[in-house]
Design an enzyme around this catalytic site. Structure first.
Site, PDB file in Angstrom:
ATOM      1  N   GLN A 125       7.594  -4.949  -8.125  1.00 26.05           N
ATOM      2  CA  GLN A 125       6.218  -5.442  -7.986  1.00 26.05           C
ATOM      3  C   GLN A 125       5.450  -5.054  -9.250  1.00 26.05           C
ATOM      4  O   GLN A 125       5.347  -3.871  -9.575  1.00 26.05           O
ATOM      5  CB  GLN A 125       5.566  -4.802  -6.758  1.00 26.05           C
ATOM      6  CG  GLN A 125       4.145  -5.269  -6.507  1.00 26.05           C
ATOM      7  CD  GLN A 125       3.421  -4.378  -5.495  1.00 26.05           C
ATOM      8  OE1 GLN A 125       3.788  -3.222  -5.328  1.00 26.05           O
ATOM      9  NE2 GLN A 125       2.418  -4.909  -4.840  1.00 26.05           N
ATOM     10  N   SER A 128      -0.048  -3.440 -10.644  1.00 24.67           N
ATOM     11  CA  SER A 128      -0.967  -2.457 -11.232  1.00 24.67           C
ATOM     12  C   SER A 128      -0.931  -2.489 -12.752  1.00 24.67           C
ATOM     13  O   SER A 128       0.108  -2.761 -13.367  1.00 24.67           O
ATOM     14  CB  SER A 128      -0.590  -1.053 -10.769  1.00 24.67           C
ATOM     15  OG  SER A 128      -0.593  -0.986  -9.368  1.00 24.67           O
ATOM     16  N   SER A 160       7.595   0.437  -9.204  1.00 27.56           N
ATOM     17  CA  SER A 160       8.691   1.171  -8.550  1.00 27.56           C
ATOM     18  C   SER A 160      10.044   0.521  -8.857  1.00 27.56           C
ATOM     19  O   SER A 160      10.201  -0.689  -8.712  1.00 27.56           O
ATOM     20  CB  SER A 160       8.500   1.185  -7.034  1.00 27.56           C
ATOM     21  OG  SER A 160       7.334   1.874  -6.704  1.00 27.56           O
ATOM     22  N   GLU A 244       2.364  -4.815   2.989  1.00 26.55           N
ATOM     23  CA  GLU A 244       2.680  -3.568   2.305  1.00 26.55           C
ATOM     24  C   GLU A 244       2.090  -2.379   3.063  1.00 26.55           C
ATOM     25  O   GLU A 244       2.699  -1.334   3.182  1.00 26.55           O
ATOM     26  CB  GLU A 244       2.147  -3.622   0.874  1.00 26.55           C
ATOM     27  CG  GLU A 244       2.541  -2.400   0.060  1.00 26.55           C
ATOM     28  CD  GLU A 244       2.199  -2.526  -1.412  1.00 26.55           C
ATOM     29  OE1 GLU A 244       1.376  -3.379  -1.762  1.00 26.55           O
ATOM     30  OE2 GLU A 244       2.762  -1.747  -2.200  1.00 26.55           O
ATOM     31  N   ASN A 362      -5.615   5.718   0.195  1.00 19.92           N
ATOM     32  CA  ASN A 362      -6.208   5.918   1.523  1.00 19.92           C
ATOM     33  C   ASN A 362      -7.736   5.887   1.494  1.00 19.92           C
ATOM     34  O   ASN A 362      -8.363   5.533   2.486  1.00 19.92           O
ATOM     35  CB  ASN A 362      -5.690   7.234   2.126  1.00 19.92           C
ATOM     36  CG  ASN A 362      -4.292   7.057   2.694  1.00 19.92           C
ATOM     37  OD1 ASN A 362      -3.664   6.007   2.490  1.00 19.92           O
ATOM     38  ND2 ASN A 362      -3.797   8.056   3.398  1.00 19.92           N
ATOM     39  N   GLU A 363      -8.329   6.234   0.327  1.00 16.78           N
ATOM     40  CA  GLU A 363      -9.802   6.134   0.237  1.00 16.78           C
ATOM     41  C   GLU A 363     -10.207   4.665   0.412  1.00 16.78           C
ATOM     42  O   GLU A 363     -11.154   4.346   1.141  1.00 16.78           O
ATOM     43  CB  GLU A 363     -10.307   6.650  -1.121  1.00 16.78           C
ATOM     44  CG  GLU A 363     -10.204   8.157  -1.317  1.00 16.78           C
ATOM     45  CD  GLU A 363      -8.791   8.627  -1.662  1.00 16.78           C
ATOM     46  OE1 GLU A 363      -7.952   7.783  -2.033  1.00 16.78           O
ATOM     47  OE2 GLU A 363      -8.524   9.841  -1.551  1.00 16.78           O
TER      48      GLU A 363
HETATM   49  C1  LIG Z   1       4.913   6.256  -6.112  1.00 15.46           C
HETATM   50  C2  LIG Z   1       4.082   5.056  -6.490  1.00 15.46           C
HETATM   51  C3  LIG Z   1       4.666   3.812  -6.499  1.00 15.46           C
HETATM   52  C4  LIG Z   1       3.926   2.703  -6.891  1.00 15.46           C
HETATM   53  N1  LIG Z   1       4.566   1.502  -6.970  1.00 15.46           N
HETATM   54  C5  LIG Z   1       3.908   0.438  -7.463  1.00 15.46           C
HETATM   55  C6  LIG Z   1       4.601  -0.789  -7.668  1.00 15.46           C
HETATM   56  O1  LIG Z   1       5.791  -0.917  -7.390  1.00 15.46           O
HETATM   57  N2  LIG Z   1       3.931  -1.824  -8.203  1.00 15.46           N
HETATM   58  C7  LIG Z   1       2.602  -1.736  -8.527  1.00 15.46           C
HETATM   59  O2  LIG Z   1       2.052  -2.743  -8.981  1.00 15.46           O
HETATM   60  N3  LIG Z   1       1.905  -0.583  -8.342  1.00 15.46           N
HETATM   61  C8  LIG Z   1       2.538   0.505  -7.825  1.00 15.46           C
HETATM   62  N4  LIG Z   1       1.865   1.698  -7.657  1.00 15.46           N
HETATM   63  C9  LIG Z   1       0.463   1.794  -8.087  1.00 15.46           C
HETATM   64  C10 LIG Z   1      -0.523   1.990  -6.951  1.00 15.46           C
HETATM   65  O3  LIG Z   1      -0.704   0.805  -6.236  1.00 15.46           O
HETATM   66  C11 LIG Z   1      -1.824   2.517  -7.585  1.00 15.46           C
HETATM   67  O4  LIG Z   1      -1.551   3.819  -8.093  1.00 15.46           O
HETATM   68  C12 LIG Z   1      -2.969   2.569  -6.598  1.00 15.46           C
HETATM   69  O5  LIG Z   1      -3.377   1.280  -6.219  1.00 15.46           O
HETATM   70  C13 LIG Z   1      -4.186   3.347  -7.155  1.00 15.46           C
HETATM   71  O6  LIG Z   1      -4.555   2.862  -8.411  1.00 15.46           O
HETATM   72  P1  LIG Z   1      -4.757   3.862  -9.646  1.00 15.46           P
HETATM   73  O7  LIG Z   1      -3.535   4.724  -9.753  1.00 15.46           O
HETATM   74  O8  LIG Z   1      -5.132   3.034 -10.837  1.00 15.46           O
HETATM   75  O9  LIG Z   1      -5.952   4.817  -9.246  1.00 15.46           O
HETATM   76  P2  LIG Z   1      -7.517   4.484  -9.305  1.00 15.46           P
HETATM   77  O10 LIG Z   1      -7.771   3.136  -8.767  1.00 15.46           O
HETATM   78  O11 LIG Z   1      -7.990   4.789 -10.695  1.00 15.46           O
HETATM   79  O12 LIG Z   1      -8.087   5.543  -8.280  1.00 15.46           O
HETATM   80  C14 LIG Z   1      -8.244   6.935  -8.590  1.00 15.46           C
HETATM   81  C15 LIG Z   1      -8.898   7.612  -7.379  1.00 15.46           C
HETATM   82  O13 LIG Z   1     -10.228   7.057  -7.159  1.00 15.46           O
HETATM   83  C16 LIG Z   1     -10.337   6.545  -5.831  1.00 15.46           C
HETATM   84  N5  LIG Z   1     -11.126   5.310  -5.807  1.00 15.46           N
HETATM   85  C17 LIG Z   1     -11.036   4.263  -6.676  1.00 15.46           C
HETATM   86  N6  LIG Z   1     -11.911   3.292  -6.324  1.00 15.46           N
HETATM   87  C18 LIG Z   1     -12.546   3.734  -5.182  1.00 15.46           C
HETATM   88  C19 LIG Z   1     -13.538   3.163  -4.318  1.00 15.46           C
HETATM   89  N7  LIG Z   1     -14.050   1.952  -4.537  1.00 15.46           N
HETATM   90  N8  LIG Z   1     -13.952   3.902  -3.250  1.00 15.46           N
HETATM   91  C20 LIG Z   1     -13.432   5.138  -2.989  1.00 15.46           C
HETATM   92  N9  LIG Z   1     -12.483   5.722  -3.789  1.00 15.46           N
HETATM   93  C21 LIG Z   1     -12.049   5.023  -4.858  1.00 15.46           C
HETATM   94  C22 LIG Z   1      -8.903   6.229  -5.414  1.00 15.46           C
HETATM   95  O14 LIG Z   1      -8.775   6.203  -4.012  1.00 15.46           O
HETATM   96  C23 LIG Z   1      -8.136   7.375  -6.074  1.00 15.46           C
HETATM   97  O15 LIG Z   1      -8.193   8.538  -5.271  1.00 15.46           O
HETATM   98  C24 LIG Z   1       2.567   2.837  -7.259  1.00 15.46           C
HETATM   99  C25 LIG Z   1       1.961   4.106  -7.231  1.00 15.46           C
HETATM  100  C26 LIG Z   1       2.706   5.212  -6.866  1.00 15.46           C
HETATM  101  C27 LIG Z   1       2.021   6.550  -6.876  1.00 15.46           C
END
Ligand SMILES: Cc1cc2nc3c(=O)[nH]c(=O)nc-3n(C[C@H](O)[C@H](O)[C@H](O)COP(=O)(O)OP(=O)(O)OC[C@H]3O[C@@H](n4cnc5c(N)ncnc54)[C@H](O)[C@@H]3O)c2cc1C
Length: 381
Positions: A125, A128, A160, A244, A362-363
């Site tokens: 996928q 991100s 992933s 998902e 989860n947020e």
């Molecule tokens: C083990 C793992 C596997 C993954 N696999 C894939 C994959 O296969 N393909 C893929 O495309 N992506 C994948 N991801 C990415 C994953 O979907 C993102 O990490 C996730 O959506 C969070 O985005 P970010 O890391 O940019 O954090 P951010 O969006 O920058 O968030 C940082 C923190 O701020 C909080 N936050 C952000 N906006 C808000 C809001 N509006 N209100 C409240 N809190 C908020 C978040 O909850 C988080 O705690 C994977 C991530 C992990 C850890």
């Protein structure tokens, strides 16, 4: 909710159980986050597929058995209870396939689904980006029109198993002038070994190299690999995110099986005087049962034609927190150096820690629950 098991479902359960007891590898496969493990899991998926157990709920023409959600849940219970390996093809089967069923052409389904079912083509996928996780609609990777297709450029991250996968699916900006962020996006499939693709593994806590970021430099994608209409990428992507967060990624069968293993661990290694730890083991059993019943209630409503919608966020918060609590209980039972040991508990524990982050944090899920299920006012963004 009717929990009576019909004779037909019982026969299906018995058939699945018999097949699994004959075919599940006697010792666990190496981690699917390594090259060796990835190959071993691909082989296992091929074996499952040969007897049409890899995608039981898909129509027969694509390699499935066309079973309903009840039999699918039963199969999952049997699968995990038998100690069968985790599925390396899960991104394709759980995320891309529902998108294809809902939005792709007949030609695309016929071309893409059978090799996905057999494990011959494994999907990653690619949603991100470094600056676009929770706020996915802000993504910057683009697809520019060229003769017969599109040229992709940009960077995707946190993908992933992308280091060993064959193909990827993602959304790309095709109209940078669209008035809103989530407009002008297009859903595309591409080859991870095409010219212009660089796959760079991202170091994980446990050093296993499958997680990766992708750098795309003018990667050609033919028109045949656009899903739905250009510009409709957001609508298509959002119609499948529930898969998902919800059922498909975490069927209760895997938690029921893990809770059983935890009880066995307690019986062999627990200290009867440690009532606090004993209570946590009991909580794990109760949690697995509660999740099972919640799932059956949802499945009954789904089978009756109702949609599940924002409830998938409730599901996601529950299973991700449950998974951590279960694994932490196991590690506390095993002792101080359990985190360092290879084996049945340490690797899934590390992975459980990511549960509250991937599939939408989860947020974000709590915001969805507050606004869409509880009707609370929108929070400040
Ligand atoms: C083990 C793992 C596997 C993954 N696999 C894939 C994959 O296969 N393909 C893929 O495309 N992506 C994948 N991801 C990415 C994953 O979907 C993102 O990490 C996730 O959506 C969070 O985005 P970010 O890391 O940019 O954090 P951010 O969006 O920058 O968030 C940082 C923190 O701020 C909080 N936050 C952000 N906006 C808000 C809001 N509006 N209100 C409240 N809190 C908020 C978040 O909850 C988080 O705690 C994977 C991530 C992990 C850890």
């Amino acid at each position: 909710m009717d929990l009576t098991q019909t004779a037909e479902v019982a026969a299906f359960r018995a058939e699945a159980r018999a097949w699994l007891s004959e075919h599940v590898p006697a010792s666990p496969l190496p981690s699917l986050e390594t090259a060796e493990g990835f190959a071993a899991h691909r082989e296992w998926e091929g074996l499952l597929h040969a007897d049409r157990w890899s995608v039981v709920s898909w129509p027969e023409e694509y390699g499935g058995r066309g079973v309903d959600i009840v039999k699918w849940l039963v199969f999952e219970e049997e699968y995990w209870a038998a100690g069968a390996p985790g599925r390396v093809s899960q991104n394709g089967i759980n995320l891309l396939a529902p998108t294809l069923f809902d939005h792709a052409s007949e030609e695309q389904r016929a071309r893409v689904l059978p090799p996905m079912a057999s494990g011959e083509v494994i999907w990653a996928q690619a949603w991100s980006e470094p600056e676009s996780g929770s706020d996915l609609a802000s993504l910057k990777s683009r697809a520019v029109r060229t003769e017969g297709g599109w040229l992709l450029s940009g960077q995707k991250t946190w993908s992933s198993r992308a280091a060993f996968a064959d193909r990827a699916f993602g959304i790309f900006r095709t109209d940078p002038d669209a008035p809103k962020q989530h407009q002008g996006l297009t859903y595309l499939m591409f080859d991870l070994r095409a010219p212009g693709v660089t796959v760079r593994p991202i170091g994980r806590l446990d050093g296993k190299p499958a997680f990766a970021e992708l750098f795309l430099d003018q990667v050609f994608v033919p028109d045949a690999d656009v899903i739905g209409e250009p510009g409709q990428g957001w609508r298509i992507a959002m119609s499948t995110t529930g898969n998902e967060r919800g059922l498909t990624l975490r069927a209760p069968g895997r938690f029921l099986a893990a809770a059983d293993r935890l009880v066995a661990l307690w019986e062999s290694a627990g200290d009867p005087a440690d009532t606090a730890l004993r209570d946590r083991v009991a909580d794990a059993v109760v949690g697995a049962r509660a999740y099972e019943l919640f799932t059956w209630a949802g499945a009954s409503r789904f089978a009756a034609g109702e949609s599940v919608g924002a409830e998938s966020s409730l599901n996601k918060v529950f299973w991700s927190q449950y998974d951590i609590a279960l694994h932490e209980t196991a590690l506390d039972l095993l002792g101080a150096d359990a985190e360092l040991a290879e084996g049945a508990w340490a690797e899934p524990w590390v992975f459980s820690l990511a549960g509250p982050i991937y599939a939408g944090t989860n947020e974000i899920q709590r915001d969805i629950i507050a606004e869409r299920l509880l009707g609370l006012p929108k929070g400040r963004r």
